[in-house]
Design a protein around this motif. Sequence first.
Motif, PDB file in Angstrom:
ATOM      1  N   HIS A 120      50.460   3.112 -15.974  1.00  0.00           N
ATOM      2  CA  HIS A 120      51.237   2.262 -15.066  1.00  0.00           C
ATOM      3  C   HIS A 120      50.298   1.705 -14.003  1.00  0.00           C
ATOM      4  O   HIS A 120      50.145   2.281 -12.925  1.00  0.00           O
ATOM      5  N   PRO A 121      49.640   0.575 -14.281  1.00  0.00           N
ATOM      6  CA  PRO A 121      48.663   0.022 -13.333  1.00  0.00           C
ATOM      7  C   PRO A 121      49.255  -0.339 -11.975  1.00  0.00           C
ATOM      8  O   PRO A 121      48.506  -0.517 -11.018  1.00  0.00           O
ATOM      9  N   TRP A 122      50.561  -0.434 -11.875  1.00  0.00           N
ATOM     10  CA  TRP A 122      51.185  -0.798 -10.600  1.00  0.00           C
ATOM     11  C   TRP A 122      51.219   0.357  -9.606  1.00  0.00           C
ATOM     12  O   TRP A 122      51.571   0.166  -8.436  1.00  0.00           O
ATOM     13  N   LEU A 123      50.897   1.550 -10.040  1.00  0.00           N
ATOM     14  CA  LEU A 123      50.940   2.702  -9.140  1.00  0.00           C
ATOM     15  C   LEU A 123      49.943   2.541  -7.998  1.00  0.00           C
ATOM     16  O   LEU A 123      48.776   2.214  -8.223  1.00  0.00           O
ATOM     17  N   SER A 124      50.400   2.782  -6.787  1.00  0.00           N
ATOM     18  CA  SER A 124      49.547   2.668  -5.601  1.00  0.00           C
ATOM     19  C   SER A 124      49.082   4.050  -5.174  1.00  0.00           C
ATOM     20  O   SER A 124      49.662   4.682  -4.281  1.00  0.00           O
ATOM     21  N   VAL A 125      48.068   4.562  -5.867  1.00  0.00           N
ATOM     22  CA  VAL A 125      47.479   5.864  -5.550  1.00  0.00           C
ATOM     23  C   VAL A 125      45.966   5.698  -5.510  1.00  0.00           C
ATOM     24  O   VAL A 125      45.405   4.775  -6.106  1.00  0.00           O
ATOM     25  N   VAL A 126      45.310   6.622  -4.805  1.00  0.00           N
ATOM     26  CA  VAL A 126      43.864   6.518  -4.608  1.00  0.00           C
ATOM     27  C   VAL A 126      43.206   7.828  -5.008  1.00  0.00           C
ATOM     28  O   VAL A 126      43.625   8.903  -4.557  1.00  0.00           O
TER      29      VAL A 126
END
Length: 452
Positions: A365-371
């Motif tokens: 899921h490339p939309w995930l906003s994690v680092v």
Amino acid sequence: MGIITTSSLRMPFGVTTCVLTLTVVFGLSRSPSPVVAQTWSYSQADSVFVDTLDVLVLLPFGLQVDTLPGGFLPRKSGRLREIALETLHGLEAAARELAEAGLPMRLNVVDEVPDSSGQSQFNNLDIAKSDLVIGPLMRENVGLAAPRIDRFGREHLLLTEQPSRYVERGMAVRQSVASEIAASELLASLVASQHDTDHVMLVVTDAADAALEGAFLAKFNEIQRGKWQMPKDSLRYALLDTIQGDSRSVGRLADHISPYERNVLVSVAGRSARSMWAALQTELQMNDSSDFVLFAHPELAEMPFVEGQLMEKWRLTLPRTNQIEWQDTLRWSGLEDFRVRMASEPGKYATLAHDALLDAGMRRHPWLSVVQWANQMVWQASEKSGAWVNVSWALKRFSDLQWMPLDSCDPVPPFVPRMFYTEEDSLIPVPHKYQHLFPEEYPDALVPHQTP
């Protein structure tokens, strides 16, 4: 929305104190039913339309390992349990972050160590219900689990470096720990590009890291031979000086060191050659009138006997990976949450596990906003089987008493040869092969191999 957590814990009677502590830390309740796994689910109310990512986690807790008299675990089992707990803490942190970003998570944690009868504590149903398998960590258990994982076609993440027979199994396999072979080739490329005119020496041990030494030599020779107008001519010459040592000594290294040229020393032997590294440090200190540039295995950075001032003097350079980017403020939130929960900063096993699970989630899921805590993983596909290997190494040099990115350091200045004098100010004769470097003192000297 907050994280909605459901949990169930099933473990055999007589579980050890260490695992009871694990239960308290993660707020799990003990169930009286005799089961073999622990499951945690993470989700958000606004993520119900995203399929839950089911992860089977195989770690070496060793719940059924016999204790020694007095109730203590064997040293190896105790250390494996520490690594397993640290790895689990990293996976838990990643699962929380993915759930908060909108991807429901379920971790099914099973002991990878077989029971007293030699039977695996996970079954085919555990694999079939999972989307992703992480572990085992121990090589012998990877060999037992790999065929079963392949049979169900599940993606398999390896958190420890494994032999090629366990990695080269197809495109579903990913070795998340950075490949040391890639690190050796990266060092070879750097040395070949920056030290053409210097005396390059490779100290080989032919021990546990013989494959790394072979990879360095092959890559170095490939690059250097490509520079020849007729590459076949280079086969008549040794393109670098190979010093035969072993895991305890540096062999006859002293015979190859010269104060009249820059000595570029390379060794890709790791912790299995601690004694060799101690001997090499002593050898370099005894030849303090010579100029050295040192390239080494990443594990040398963790050996406490190497002095910081000497590492800086020798411009020690090595590849590093899985290092937390503390200067990036985007990572502070997740790191602070881990610190509050665990009362410590994440170690290397927690960091690798955290970043591997985040990477798996972001690939789906490339939309995930994690680092990720460390540098982003860089994947390279194997030409043989299509399996994926992490090659995210960064070259660092020890400068100003800290590890600095190589491109942030000053370039190594050109070597300027000099003559040496005795205490009575009389010139020490220069060996014949170096006399051409001092035309004022030796006007008739010729470059080696040059004829009148």
